[in-house]
Design a protein around this motif. Sequence first.
Motif, PDB file in Angstrom:
ATOM      1  N   LEU A  13      26.330   1.658  20.641  1.00 22.46           N
ATOM      2  CA  LEU A  13      27.558   0.961  20.250  1.00 22.46           C
ATOM      3  C   LEU A  13      28.757   1.890  20.450  1.00 22.46           C
ATOM      4  CD1 LEU A  13      28.801  -1.580  19.022  1.00 22.46           C
ATOM      5  CD2 LEU A  13      28.232  -0.726  16.757  1.00 22.46           C
ATOM      6  N   MET A  20      23.325  -5.026  15.669  1.00 24.44           N
ATOM      7  CA  MET A  20      22.926  -3.683  15.251  1.00 24.44           C
ATOM      8  C   MET A  20      22.418  -3.660  13.812  1.00 24.44           C
ATOM      9  SD  MET A  20      23.676  -1.814  17.880  1.00 24.44           S
ATOM     10  CE  MET A  20      23.971  -0.104  17.481  1.00 24.44           C
ATOM     11  N   ILE A  61      21.087   7.166  12.655  1.00 24.22           N
ATOM     12  CA  ILE A  61      20.881   8.263  11.717  1.00 24.22           C
ATOM     13  C   ILE A  61      20.403   7.693  10.380  1.00 24.22           C
ATOM     14  CG2 ILE A  61      21.960  10.312  10.705  1.00 24.22           C
ATOM     15  CD1 ILE A  61      22.110  10.132  13.779  1.00 24.22           C
ATOM     16  N   ALA A  76      25.204   3.558  13.510  1.00 23.32           N
ATOM     17  CA  ALA A  76      24.905   2.840  14.750  1.00 23.32           C
ATOM     18  C   ALA A  76      24.171   3.724  15.752  1.00 23.32           C
ATOM     19  CB  ALA A  76      26.195   2.307  15.361  1.00 23.32           C
ATOM     20  N   ARG A  77      24.172   5.035  15.519  1.00 23.47           N
ATOM     21  CA  ARG A  77      23.371   5.923  16.382  1.00 23.47           C
ATOM     22  C   ARG A  77      21.967   6.077  15.844  1.00 23.47           C
ATOM     23  NH1 ARG A  77      28.362   8.853  16.717  1.00 23.47           N
ATOM     24  NH2 ARG A  77      27.762  10.332  15.122  1.00 23.47           N
ATOM     25  N   ARG A 124      19.021   1.022  16.695  1.00 23.61           N
ATOM     26  CA  ARG A 124      20.376   1.572  16.718  1.00 23.61           C
ATOM     27  C   ARG A 124      20.404   2.880  17.486  1.00 23.61           C
ATOM     28  NH1 ARG A 124      21.120   1.282  10.279  1.00 23.61           N
ATOM     29  NH2 ARG A 124      21.256  -0.970  10.037  1.00 23.61           N
ATOM     30  N   GLY A 125      21.119   2.911  18.559  1.00 20.38           N
ATOM     31  CA  GLY A 125      21.212   4.141  19.328  1.00 20.38           C
ATOM     32  C   GLY A 125      20.054   4.295  20.290  1.00 20.38           C
ATOM     33  N   ALA A 147      17.642  11.970  16.304  1.00 20.13           N
ATOM     34  CA  ALA A 147      17.273  10.906  15.370  1.00 20.13           C
ATOM     35  C   ALA A 147      16.178  10.027  15.952  1.00 20.13           C
ATOM     36  CB  ALA A 147      18.503  10.072  15.017  1.00 20.13           C
ATOM     37  N   HIS A 148      16.074   9.995  17.290  1.00 20.07           N
ATOM     38  CA  HIS A 148      15.127   9.077  17.914  1.00 20.07           C
ATOM     39  C   HIS A 148      13.948   9.771  18.580  1.00 20.07           C
ATOM     40  CE1 HIS A 148      17.523   5.522  17.191  1.00 20.07           C
ATOM     41  NE2 HIS A 148      18.569   6.269  17.435  1.00 20.07           N
ATOM     42  N   MET A 156      32.599   9.339  23.047  1.00 19.14           N
ATOM     43  CA  MET A 156      32.044   8.235  22.252  1.00 19.14           C
ATOM     44  C   MET A 156      30.950   7.517  23.045  1.00 19.14           C
ATOM     45  SD  MET A 156      32.957   6.805  19.273  1.00 19.14           S
ATOM     46  CE  MET A 156      31.306   6.472  18.724  1.00 19.14           C
ATOM     47  N   GLU A 185      22.793  14.887  17.665  1.00 17.93           N
ATOM     48  CA  GLU A 185      22.170  14.300  16.483  1.00 17.93           C
ATOM     49  C   GLU A 185      21.514  12.955  16.813  1.00 17.93           C
ATOM     50  OE1 GLU A 185      24.197  13.474  12.355  1.00 17.93           O
ATOM     51  OE2 GLU A 185      25.039  12.242  13.911  1.00 17.93           O
ATOM     52  N   ALA A 186      22.176  12.170  17.672  1.00 23.80           N
ATOM     53  CA  ALA A 186      21.624  10.863  18.031  1.00 23.80           C
ATOM     54  C   ALA A 186      20.299  11.036  18.767  1.00 23.80           C
ATOM     55  CB  ALA A 186      22.623  10.100  18.891  1.00 23.80           C
ATOM     56  N   ARG A 246      16.560   0.837  12.554  1.00 26.60           N
ATOM     57  CA  ARG A 246      17.142   2.151  12.807  1.00 26.60           C
ATOM     58  C   ARG A 246      16.693   2.691  14.169  1.00 26.60           C
ATOM     59  NH1 ARG A 246      16.344   4.356   7.787  1.00 26.60           N
ATOM     60  NH2 ARG A 246      14.739   5.805   8.425  1.00 26.60           N
TER      61      ARG A 246
END
Lengths: 608, 341
Positions: free
Chosen positions: A99, A54, B243, B240-241, A93-94, A124-125, A169, A120-121, A90
């Motif tokens: 993870l 990651m 951000i 890890a998401r 990640r996600g 972010a993408h 999670m 939010e995740a 970045r």
Amino acid sequence: MAALSFRDVTLDFTAGRTAARALDRVSFDVGRGRVTALVGESGSGKSSLALAAMGLLPGHARLAGSIVLDDGRSPPLDLAALDRDGASIRAIRGGRIGLVFQEPLSAFSPVHTVGSQIAEATRAHEDVSRAVARARALEILRLTGFPDPARGFDAYPFELSGGLRQRAMIAAALAARPSVLIADEPTTALDVTVQAQVLALLERLKDDLGLSILLVTHDLGVVASIADDLVVLYRGRVMERGSADDVFAKSLHPYFRALKDANPSLARRQERLAVIGGEDETAAAARYAEAPARRRSEASGGRLIDIEAVSKSFPARRGGESAAALDRVSLSIARGESVGLVGESGSGKSTLAKVLMRMVTPDAGRVLFHVRGAAQDVAGLRGADLGRYRRRVAYVFQDPYAALNPRMSVRDTLTEPFAIHGVADAYGRGVRARELIDLVGLPRAALDRYPPSFSGGQRQRIAIARALAMRPELLILDEPTSALDVSVQAQILNLLADLRRALGFAYLFISHDLGVVEHVADRVAVMRRGRIVEEAPAARLFHAARHPYTQALIAAAPEADRSRRLDLAAIAARASAGWDDGGAAELIEIEPGHRVAMPLEGQRHAAA
Amino acid sequence: MLGYAIRRLLAMIPALAAVSLLIFAVVELPPGDYLANEVQELQSQGEGAGAARVAFLRQEFSFDRPFLERYAIWAGLWPGPHGFDGLLQGEWGWSFVYAKPVADVLGDRIGLTALLNLATVLLVYLIAFPVGLMAARRPGGLVDIGAAGLSYLGLAIPSFLLALVLLSFAHAWFGLTIGGLVSPAYRDAPWSLAKAFDVAAHLVIPALVIALGSAGIMIRRLRANLLDEVNKPYVVAARARGIGEARLMTRYPLRLAFAPFVADIGNLLPSLVSGSVIVSVVLNLQTVGPVLLAALRAQDTFLAAFILLFTAVLTLAGMLVSDLILALLDPRVRLGQKARL
């Protein structure tokens, strides 16, 4: 086809001019659509490997080798070569790799709602509106098994149960639709039945979403139940890799076999557990043959402790009804007997131990302590009688890191009980300290060292030695091995068995782990929501459990055996069905020594 | 949230009652009272007639009553010689030293003191927040070391000395009058925009001087809180998401590190009030500090007790504000640790 392939991954942690090697030329693949388990004990480097993929390693970590992501969404990409602070990692990640952490409570911010952290995740993408992100979060919450996604969305992490938290999670890790999921010890902090449900969930998500899963764990039982492929890591090196069936069936590698044999099992009850590396001290206990004659003569069979219908409830924090931690619990422990107390978190096991230690005063019921033929009510003990009682009942805590004062030498730690109870002079205390350290299999030089210089297993030995200082008649062990690695756990369990054989005291062994309890206990009581629901000789309980809760616990306990994999589908179904024991507190004896709390219907059934 | 605020307000009532009793007891703790001292003085001057007047005053102000009754009369819970005329009725009492009602002695000083303290607290946070943030972003960096040096300096230099130095510079460069919170031209003028501006200009230096020491401590605290938070698993999990760093920092660690920072408002206020006394004396500020000093020395019971009570109210108000902000920041405070699902 590999979604993620690690090639010659080498990792050093630098500190000044020195470097410590955490991973040494590690190579393996995570197959597309498969569950690959990465197995190892603490310190083997398995979590570092997950962080490396990651780009989350700390600044002083030096990474070499390649970690290639090839999930079919883009040309293969070497993650190890990416800038750890850059935009491209970045996006991974996600977005491409999710993870999941071990402890969901600490991995969620306590001051934000679960939903906002999931949505939010997504945002972010992908450039989506708040409303779309919310809808997606609700969808993923439903997918991960939230009974009421909207309510889960607005909940704060501390308002959720452990199982729901871990589901949330997983939902957060999947919110931006990654193709690979790395789960770092995702079920270690959970109770067995919840663990089985989460494993079932991972298996289902793998099929529904086409995920490739890298499961980092130390638990071979979990591996046997869910893994397709298996990689064994030991001190930063790959010891073994292959399909799970192959490795379990024909592994010749001593480390893997040892790891497997160190796992206490319900299926094959064994005298001693295999240990890895460290010394095994059969001799240590034999050395301790000078146990006082008094203890020996009393050691057989007589009554020691009777817990009679003890109840205790704690007031709820604000509003609401008070919660019953103990509800008319009765349990007897004979001299020299080892009684196991099993239950999931919150079932009241530790409260019962505290009642025995007189740290909690019961609301009703009493605890009788038998000494020289007379029964004393523990609640009524005062002054010298209480001091005597405290010498006879000793306690070993779960966390050996927190239970020892780091600023007291081992010698001071071991002789403190003598000072507290005013027993023996300085010379006598020194002699006893040496006896005790011999007894738990540590070198005498350890006496002058301080707890921080010992490993977890060694610390637990010190804690046990301290508990034995006053030659107790009852040793209460509250989850003494759950903070330890399997191989270290095996050593401690063997030590406890040896000590009991040599010294003849009684154990109350509290654990959530059925395998461990079966290994050490003569008799087992199962607790659920403050009640004992079933009580039977250990050998009998695990084969002839009658209470549905006990049966569920046994069904959910993973075995390090491919032929005895968990029936995840059945467990998931059972979890949604639930059961009700109708408030029956009376235990019915169905066989000599085997008592079960039965719902009224069941009793009629049994009578008919 | 509203329920929490109301509960918190109601909880202030017993606290105020207890504090007022304690203050009254402490002020009366030294042997004798203002009148007894005066009697002694009059007798030493051989003035018998004055002694009779004092005896009258003693009865007038209930000095001949037991302690609890005196307290109750002062607080307005019990009728005095002229019926209920205590704090609860809005009567602040009589100052012997100034031979005026306490309300007249203090007058504008109350407002100015509150203003000075408010300005100081704001200044402490305005300095500490950005500096602490920057110091935590790069521990050991230029800002971090500079801030540490400045905070030690702020703690080590006596504040009145710093105040004098700053003031002389301000006078030389900006033409600010030395001493006081108001220029002589506006001293007796009614409140206007120009006067308010004048007061604000005069506030800067004393507020800065008083704030500096506290700001140093707060910078260190925010920095330590932040450094604690940035390595927590939930921050790593958010990273890890995927951000971004800037959003990550402001959304997660900052919000949690902010809580203990805010909780300090309550502790900050009393130390500011006591710390500002000497600065007020030196700079001749029209705050209650110098009056409190005089009142305590002369055993001017009602004046001293009232000023102390005023300080206590400020403190309680500060704690209320910090608790409310905390509840806004942290749902655990608002909801308690009860599982809902």
